[in-house]
Design a protein around this motif. Sequence first.
Motif, PDB file in Angstrom:
ATOM      1  N   MET A   1       0.844  -1.210   0.000  1.00 45.75           N
ATOM      2  CA  MET A   1       0.000   0.000   0.000  1.00 45.75           C
ATOM      3  C   MET A   1       0.876   1.257   0.000  1.00 45.75           C
ATOM      4  O   MET A   1       1.761   1.379   0.856  1.00 45.75           O
ATOM      5  N   SER A   2       0.623   2.162  -0.946  1.00 47.56           N
ATOM      6  CA  SER A   2       1.417   3.403  -0.997  1.00 47.56           C
ATOM      7  C   SER A   2       0.976   4.361   0.104  1.00 47.56           C
ATOM      8  O   SER A   2      -0.197   4.470   0.429  1.00 47.56           O
ATOM      9  N   SER A   3       1.971   5.048   0.626  1.00 49.70           N
ATOM     10  CA  SER A   3       1.702   6.050   1.658  1.00 49.70           C
ATOM     11  C   SER A   3       1.989   7.438   1.078  1.00 49.70           C
ATOM     12  O   SER A   3       3.101   7.703   0.606  1.00 49.70           O
ATOM     13  N   ILE A   4       0.957   8.274   1.095  1.00 45.79           N
ATOM     14  CA  ILE A   4       1.066   9.594   0.452  1.00 45.79           C
ATOM     15  C   ILE A   4       0.882  10.709   1.473  1.00 45.79           C
ATOM     16  O   ILE A   4      -0.050  10.677   2.283  1.00 45.79           O
ATOM     17  N   LEU A   5       1.766  11.688   1.412  1.00 47.06           N
ATOM     18  CA  LEU A   5       1.627  12.888   2.240  1.00 47.06           C
ATOM     19  C   LEU A   5       0.920  13.970   1.420  1.00 47.06           C
ATOM     20  O   LEU A   5       1.367  14.303   0.310  1.00 47.06           O
ATOM     21  N   VAL A   6      -0.179  14.493   1.961  1.00 44.83           N
ATOM     22  CA  VAL A   6      -0.935  15.550   1.284  1.00 44.83           C
ATOM     23  C   VAL A   6      -0.674  16.861   2.029  1.00 44.83           C
ATOM     24  O   VAL A   6      -1.075  17.021   3.186  1.00 44.83           O
ATOM     25  N   LEU A   7       0.012  17.776   1.354  1.00 51.54           N
ATOM     26  CA  LEU A   7       0.400  19.043   1.989  1.00 51.54           C
ATOM     27  C   LEU A   7      -0.400  20.204   1.415  1.00 51.54           C
ATOM     28  O   LEU A   7      -0.558  20.305   0.191  1.00 51.54           O
ATOM     29  N   ASN A   8      -0.860  21.078   2.284  1.00 51.72           N
ATOM     30  CA  ASN A   8      -1.533  22.306   1.856  1.00 51.72           C
ATOM     31  C   ASN A   8      -0.881  23.503   2.525  1.00 51.72           C
ATOM     32  O   ASN A   8      -0.644  23.497   3.735  1.00 51.72           O
ATOM     33  N   GLY A   9      -0.627  24.515   1.724  1.00 48.93           N
ATOM     34  CA  GLY A   9       0.080  25.695   2.200  1.00 48.93           C
ATOM     35  C   GLY A   9      -0.843  26.806   2.686  1.00 48.93           C
ATOM     36  O   GLY A   9      -2.004  26.568   3.028  1.00 48.93           O
ATOM     37  N   PRO A  10      -0.335  28.034   2.698  1.00 41.76           N
ATOM     38  CA  PRO A  10      -1.000  29.159   3.336  1.00 41.76           C
ATOM     39  C   PRO A  10      -2.370  29.483   2.738  1.00 41.76           C
ATOM     40  O   PRO A  10      -2.577  29.396   1.528  1.00 41.76           O
ATOM     41  N   ASN A  11      -3.263  29.839   3.649  1.00 36.84           N
ATOM     42  CA  ASN A  11      -4.639  30.270   3.347  1.00 36.84           C
ATOM     43  C   ASN A  11      -5.567  29.142   2.911  1.00 36.84           C
ATOM     44  O   ASN A  11      -6.763  29.365   2.744  1.00 36.84           O
ATOM     45  N   LEU A  12      -5.038  27.948   2.748  1.00 34.73           N
ATOM     46  CA  LEU A  12      -5.922  26.855   2.320  1.00 34.73           C
ATOM     47  C   LEU A  12      -6.769  26.354   3.485  1.00 34.73           C
ATOM     48  O   LEU A  12      -7.785  25.689   3.272  1.00 34.73           O
ATOM     49  N   ASN A  13      -6.401  26.707   4.705  1.00 36.97           N
ATOM     50  CA  ASN A  13      -7.271  26.447   5.861  1.00 36.97           C
ATOM     51  C   ASN A  13      -8.532  27.321   5.806  1.00 36.97           C
ATOM     52  O   ASN A  13      -9.489  27.063   6.518  1.00 36.97           O
ATOM     53  N   MET A  14      -8.530  28.333   4.948  1.00 36.44           N
ATOM     54  CA  MET A  14      -9.674  29.251   4.830  1.00 36.44           C
ATOM     55  C   MET A  14     -10.630  28.846   3.703  1.00 36.44           C
ATOM     56  O   MET A  14     -11.591  29.568   3.394  1.00 36.44           O
ATOM     57  N   LEU A  15     -10.392  27.700   3.079  1.00 38.86           N
ATOM     58  CA  LEU A  15     -11.299  27.266   2.001  1.00 38.86           C
ATOM     59  C   LEU A  15     -12.721  27.149   2.543  1.00 38.86           C
ATOM     60  O   LEU A  15     -12.926  26.704   3.675  1.00 38.86           O
ATOM     61  N   GLY A  16     -13.676  27.531   1.712  1.00 44.70           N
ATOM     62  CA  GLY A  16     -15.074  27.549   2.155  1.00 44.70           C
ATOM     63  C   GLY A  16     -15.495  28.983   2.464  1.00 44.70           C
ATOM     64  O   GLY A  16     -16.628  29.371   2.201  1.00 44.70           O
ATOM     65  N   ILE A  17     -14.543  29.757   3.007  1.00 45.47           N
ATOM     66  CA  ILE A  17     -14.791  31.165   3.345  1.00 45.47           C
ATOM     67  C   ILE A  17     -14.092  32.042   2.316  1.00 45.47           C
ATOM     68  O   ILE A  17     -14.619  33.048   1.859  1.00 45.47           O
ATOM     69  N   ARG A  18     -12.897  31.597   1.944  1.00 46.94           N
ATOM     70  CA  ARG A  18     -12.009  32.384   1.093  1.00 46.94           C
ATOM     71  C   ARG A  18     -12.459  32.406  -0.370  1.00 46.94           C
ATOM     72  O   ARG A  18     -12.509  31.346  -1.027  1.00 46.94           O
ATOM     73  N   GLU A  19     -12.733  33.598  -0.908  1.00 46.28           N
ATOM     74  CA  GLU A  19     -13.022  33.773  -2.337  1.00 46.28           C
ATOM     75  C   GLU A  19     -13.700  32.548  -2.981  1.00 46.28           C
ATOM     76  O   GLU A  19     -13.128  31.920  -3.873  1.00 46.28           O
ATOM     77  N   PRO A  20     -14.934  32.232  -2.545  1.00 51.31           N
ATOM     78  CA  PRO A  20     -15.569  31.006  -3.060  1.00 51.31           C
ATOM     79  C   PRO A  20     -15.740  30.986  -4.579  1.00 51.31           C
ATOM     80  O   PRO A  20     -15.763  29.908  -5.184  1.00 51.31           O
ATOM     81  N   GLY A  21     -15.831  32.196  -5.186  1.00 54.38           N
ATOM     82  CA  GLY A  21     -15.950  32.238  -6.646  1.00 54.38           C
ATOM     83  C   GLY A  21     -14.702  31.722  -7.340  1.00 54.38           C
ATOM     84  O   GLY A  21     -14.749  31.251  -8.476  1.00 54.38           O
ATOM     85  N   VAL A  22     -13.565  31.795  -6.658  1.00 49.60           N
ATOM     86  CA  VAL A  22     -12.303  31.314  -7.237  1.00 49.60           C
ATOM     87  C   VAL A  22     -11.996  29.888  -6.764  1.00 49.60           C
ATOM     88  O   VAL A  22     -11.588  29.027  -7.552  1.00 49.60           O
ATOM     89  N   TYR A  23     -12.223  29.654  -5.452  1.00 52.85           N
ATOM     90  CA  TYR A  23     -11.738  28.397  -4.866  1.00 52.85           C
ATOM     91  C   TYR A  23     -12.827  27.388  -4.495  1.00 52.85           C
ATOM     92  O   TYR A  23     -12.519  26.296  -4.020  1.00 52.85           O
ATOM     93  N   GLY A  24     -14.117  27.775  -4.726  1.00 50.85           N
ATOM     94  CA  GLY A  24     -15.194  26.840  -4.418  1.00 50.85           C
ATOM     95  C   GLY A  24     -15.663  26.974  -2.975  1.00 50.85           C
ATOM     96  O   GLY A  24     -15.097  27.736  -2.186  1.00 50.85           O
ATOM     97  N   SER A  25     -16.703  26.213  -2.655  1.00 50.47           N
ATOM     98  CA  SER A  25     -17.325  26.372  -1.333  1.00 50.47           C
ATOM     99  C   SER A  25     -16.965  25.242  -0.373  1.00 50.47           C
ATOM    100  O   SER A  25     -17.364  25.253   0.787  1.00 50.47           O
ATOM    101  N   GLN A  26     -16.198  24.271  -0.841  1.00 50.01           N
ATOM    102  CA  GLN A  26     -15.826  23.171   0.054  1.00 50.01           C
ATOM    103  C   GLN A  26     -14.714  23.604   1.002  1.00 50.01           C
ATOM    104  O   GLN A  26     -13.826  24.373   0.628  1.00 50.01           O
ATOM    105  N   THR A  27     -14.767  23.084   2.213  1.00 44.31           N
ATOM    106  CA  THR A  27     -13.694  23.355   3.173  1.00 44.31           C
ATOM    107  C   THR A  27     -12.540  22.381   2.912  1.00 44.31           C
ATOM    108  O   THR A  27     -12.712  21.359   2.220  1.00 44.31           O
ATOM    109  N   LEU A  28     -11.401  22.674   3.530  1.00 41.90           N
ATOM    110  CA  LEU A  28     -10.254  21.766   3.384  1.00 41.90           C
ATOM    111  C   LEU A  28     -10.599  20.406   3.989  1.00 41.90           C
ATOM    112  O   LEU A  28     -10.217  19.361   3.450  1.00 41.90           O
TER     113      LEU A  28
END
Length: 148
Positions: A1-28
């Motif tokens: 089984m492969s083990s994958i690290l999924v990394l998210n950088g700055p402001n991606l904790n704000m998904l859902g709130i942040r510019e939904p027209g650009v980044y969508g309405s789903q949260t991280l």
Amino acid sequence: MSSILVLNGPNLNMLGIREPGVYGSQTLSDIETQLREAGARAGASLSFYQSNYEGALLDEIHAAYGRHDGILINPGAYTHTSIALRDGIASVGLPTVEVHLSNIHKRESFRHTSMLAPVCIGQIAGFGAYGYELGLLALLRHLQSSGR
Ligand code: DQA
């Protein structure tokens, strides 16, 4: 089984709130849940990490050496600035896929350059949250075909 690290950088904790027209309405957290399910279907185990700090992301890349088989990363704005993250990926030598929710190439010119792209297998941009799943599948296919 492969083990994958999924990394998210700055402001991606704000998904859902942040510019939904650009980044969508789903949260991280929504995206991570979907990705975990996609990983389970594909027989991969996933670890998630988000930080607004470049050094913390870099530490996580270093810690992935010997622990994970590949990295899926949305570096946020560090995409366009961080030689340190680029060198970190090159240092550990782990197959890495770069993901962006938005199509960075049709946005402001400062988003057209990725410092990380030259050390990644490939880049997926413009497909919203689905891009993470596409990136994961592409990474797993790469690992399989390279016998890792
Ligand atoms: C982003 C694109 C970057 O230019 C931006 O700074 C982000 C998000 C994306 O997912 O589309 O924070 O990486």
